[in-house]
Write a protein that holds these residues in place. Structure first.
Motif, PDB file in Angstrom:
ATOM      1  N   LEU A  41       0.930  -1.021   0.140  1.00 21.30           N
ATOM      2  CA  LEU A  41      -0.005  -0.034   0.004  1.00 21.30           C
ATOM      3  C   LEU A  41       0.937   1.135  -0.072  1.00 21.30           C
ATOM      4  O   LEU A  41       0.418   2.334  -0.606  1.00 21.30           O
ATOM      5  N   ALA A  42       2.088   1.084   0.571  1.00 19.21           N
ATOM      6  CA  ALA A  42       2.893   2.474   0.788  1.00 19.21           C
ATOM      7  C   ALA A  42       3.316   2.677  -0.457  1.00 19.21           C
ATOM      8  O   ALA A  42       3.500   3.856  -1.179  1.00 19.21           O
ATOM      9  N   VAL A  43       3.920   1.694  -1.471  1.00 22.15           N
ATOM     10  CA  VAL A  43       4.204   1.825  -2.832  1.00 22.15           C
ATOM     11  C   VAL A  43       2.824   2.548  -3.557  1.00 22.15           C
ATOM     12  O   VAL A  43       3.189   3.664  -4.422  1.00 22.15           O
ATOM     13  N   VAL A  44       1.917   1.960  -3.556  1.00 21.94           N
ATOM     14  CA  VAL A  44       0.655   2.665  -4.060  1.00 21.94           C
ATOM     15  C   VAL A  44       0.374   4.164  -3.633  1.00 21.94           C
ATOM     16  O   VAL A  44       0.204   4.943  -4.502  1.00 21.94           O
ATOM     17  N   VAL A  45       0.394   4.540  -2.517  1.00 23.83           N
ATOM     18  CA  VAL A  45       0.098   5.687  -1.971  1.00 23.83           C
ATOM     19  C   VAL A  45       1.319   6.929  -2.457  1.00 23.83           C
ATOM     20  O   VAL A  45       0.950   8.031  -2.767  1.00 23.83           O
ATOM     21  N   VAL A  46       2.507   6.320  -2.435  1.00 28.29           N
ATOM     22  CA  VAL A  46       3.704   7.234  -3.034  1.00 28.29           C
ATOM     23  C   VAL A  46       3.448   7.189  -4.464  1.00 28.29           C
ATOM     24  O   VAL A  46       3.501   8.421  -5.105  1.00 28.29           O
ATOM     25  N   TRP A  47       3.238   6.369  -4.990  1.00 30.61           N
ATOM     26  CA  TRP A  47       3.207   6.486  -6.514  1.00 30.61           C
ATOM     27  C   TRP A  47       1.890   7.421  -6.920  1.00 30.61           C
ATOM     28  O   TRP A  47       2.004   8.351  -7.638  1.00 30.61           O
ATOM     29  N   GLY A  48       0.782   7.276  -6.133  1.00 30.93           N
ATOM     30  CA  GLY A  48      -0.221   8.151  -6.489  1.00 30.93           C
ATOM     31  C   GLY A  48      -0.295   9.465  -6.024  1.00 30.93           C
ATOM     32  O   GLY A  48      -1.230  10.141  -5.900  1.00 30.93           O
TER      33      GLY A  48
END
Length: 501
Positions: A41-48
């Motif tokens: 989820l951290a990857v998703v949050v940072v990417w978006g």
């Protein structure tokens, strides 16, 4: 939704683990599963670049405001991914004695929750609350799960010193935040950063900046406020040492950037000479201490004081390059310190201590995987080109040599020269450790002792160590991967720095 879930998962996982009585496999599945999903989820949050902003305490104007930008993105990823490594490493061996495994894993998840919330908080009051969440679980890790080879009184002293110092820093930070919010009429960090201290008098900006810098300086820690750190690192279990060095110290430097530099830039500019001098004092003090320190974990702790000194010097320069150097140095030290504490922690489990004066077998012969990881960590710690720490320290010195127009150029250039001496000290103590531990110089035949067996890294622990080695090399060769994340954010944050109110 992804951002909210990222904060809720480790919190719920921590509650579930702590609620489980005794020992079972359930808490292990919960801990590892929640950290892995949180990292995704951290990857998703940072990417978006996700954000959530809703009212929380309406009467006080405090909002439930979390978000990710270029300043916090790398720290969010570091925290989430490193917690996966910490849990995987802990589950691959025996849980430290002193309490149940469920409590141990629950404390790790609580630290992750507080750290992620701190790096994403966009409200000053919310930032303070999130910052404080990590203190109690970290105290438990040191006090209950610390080194069982030392007396209980020693663990109590280390844990108590950690709490007393950090609570003092929290108190000063809170007073500074309250003054800032009172005079600006808002606790929204986005609004405060956009104002750049407008409406605050010269003396008030300096006073608020002083409170924030001292309070957060204790948590970094800056010299001479560092005395709690060596004992906490020495006593803490491997998981505690890794989280303390790679995550908790970064919360202090991140707070300086987010709370002080962004909101009271004129005050920070006026205090920058003091910040630079304290940073350089830490560089030299940490390096000299490492040259004579006999405990390997304590030595790494003193090296952390030196590395954080470079971050302080970079912030004091007041330039965009300096701010990027500080953010890069944060990540670099986090990865390198994590690698060293993982390696040294595993060796301590086998040796029973990390006393450098005790004759031991050469790692290069008995445990070549550990030996390789140790050499890479030491090379990165001394700032070797091609490894991750080089860019943070080189850019810090470069920025201090050519600081912002409102900074004392002569003083900062003297600090650069002294900082370069600190790099020489880092090379000296890194080679000292490599000579004693990796090469085993004078440890076997010279002392008439047999080479003791040392089990090499394997399984999940080797996977964790190897991953960190790869990251250290990759970010050393491709620094733009991190610098590109923070470029736009640092430009916007410094647009009003040094403007007289």
């Amino acid at each position: 939704m992804a951002l909210t879930l990222m904060l809720l998962l480790p919190l719920l996982g921590a509650i579930a683990c702590i609620a489980i009585p005794g020992e079972s496999r359930v808490e292990r599945v919960i801990a590892l599963g929640s950290t892995v999903v949180t990292a995704l989820l951290a990857v998703v949050v940072v990417w978006g670049r996700h954000e959530v902003d809703v009212p929380w305490i309406r009467s006080l104007g405090v909002r439930w405001h979390f978000g990710v930008d270029g300043i916090s993105a790398a720290l969010v990823l570091l925290t989430a991914l490193l917690t996966v490594a910490v849990v995987a490493h802990a589950l691959s061996g025996p849980i430290p004695r002193g309490g149940t495994g469920s409590t141990f894993l629950g404390c790790i998840l609580l630290v992750e929750t507080g750290a992620l919330a701190t790096f994403m908080a966009r409200d000053a009051i919310l930032f303070f609350i999130a910052f404080e969440v990590v203190l109690v679980p970290m105290w438990v890790l040191v006090r209950r799960f610390g080194d069982d080879h030392v007396p209980d009184e020693t663990r109590a002293d280390a844990a108590g010193r950690f709490v007393l110092f950090t609570v003092l820093g929290s108190t000063l930070m809170l007073v500074g935040i309250l003054f800032l919010v009172l005079h600006q009429g808002t606790s929204d960090l986005t609004v405060l950063a956009a104002r750049h201290g407008a409406g605050l008098s010269h003396s008030l900006q300096v006073s608020i900046a002083a409170l924030l810098l001292v309070g957060l300086g204790i948590k970094v820690p800056l010299w001479p406020l560092h005395t709690w750190l060596p004992s906490a690192h020495t006593i803490a279990p491997t998981a505690g040492s890794v989280l303390l060095a790679a995550v908790l110290l970064k919360m202090g430097t991140y707070g300086i950037v987010r709370l002080a530099v962004a909101t009271v830039p004129y005050g920070v500019a006026q205090l920058s000479p003091v910040l630079a001098l304290l940073g350089v004092a830490g560089i030299l003090w940490g390096g000299l201490a490492c040259l004579v320190e006999r405990d390997l974990k304590r030595l790494i702790a003193y090296s952390s004081v030196a590395h954080m000194g470079f971050v302080a010097l970079a912030i004091a320069s007041g330039s965009e390059t300096g701010l990027q150097a500080a953010l890069y140095g944060n990540i670099a030290h986090g990865v390198v310190a994590a690698l060293l504490f993982f390696v040294v922690g595993d060796l301590k489990e086998q040796w029973g201590s990390t006393d450098l004066h005790v004759a031991r077998a050469a790692l290069r012969d008995k445990a070549p995987r550990f030996g390789l990881a140790l050499v890479v960590g030491l090379a990165a710690a001394l700032g070797l080109p091609g490894l991750v720490s080089f860019w943070g320290e080189f850019l810090a010195l470069y920025a201090a040599w050519s600081p912002a127009p409102d900074r004392p150029v002569a003083l900062l250039r003297v600090c650069v020269v002294l900082g370069a001496v600190g790099l020489a000290l880092a090379a000296a103590y890194s080679l000292r450790v490599a000579r004693i531990v990796w090469a085993g110089e004078g440890s076997d035949t010279a002392h008439g002792v047999a080479a003791e067996p040392v089990a090499d890294a394997h399984g999940a622990r080797w996977g964790v160590v190897l991953t960190l080695v790869v990251v250290i090399v990759a970010l050393g060769v491709l620094p733009h991967l991190l610098l590109g994340l923070s470029h736009t954010a640092t430009t916007g944050l410094l647009s009003g720095l040094g403007v007289t109110p």
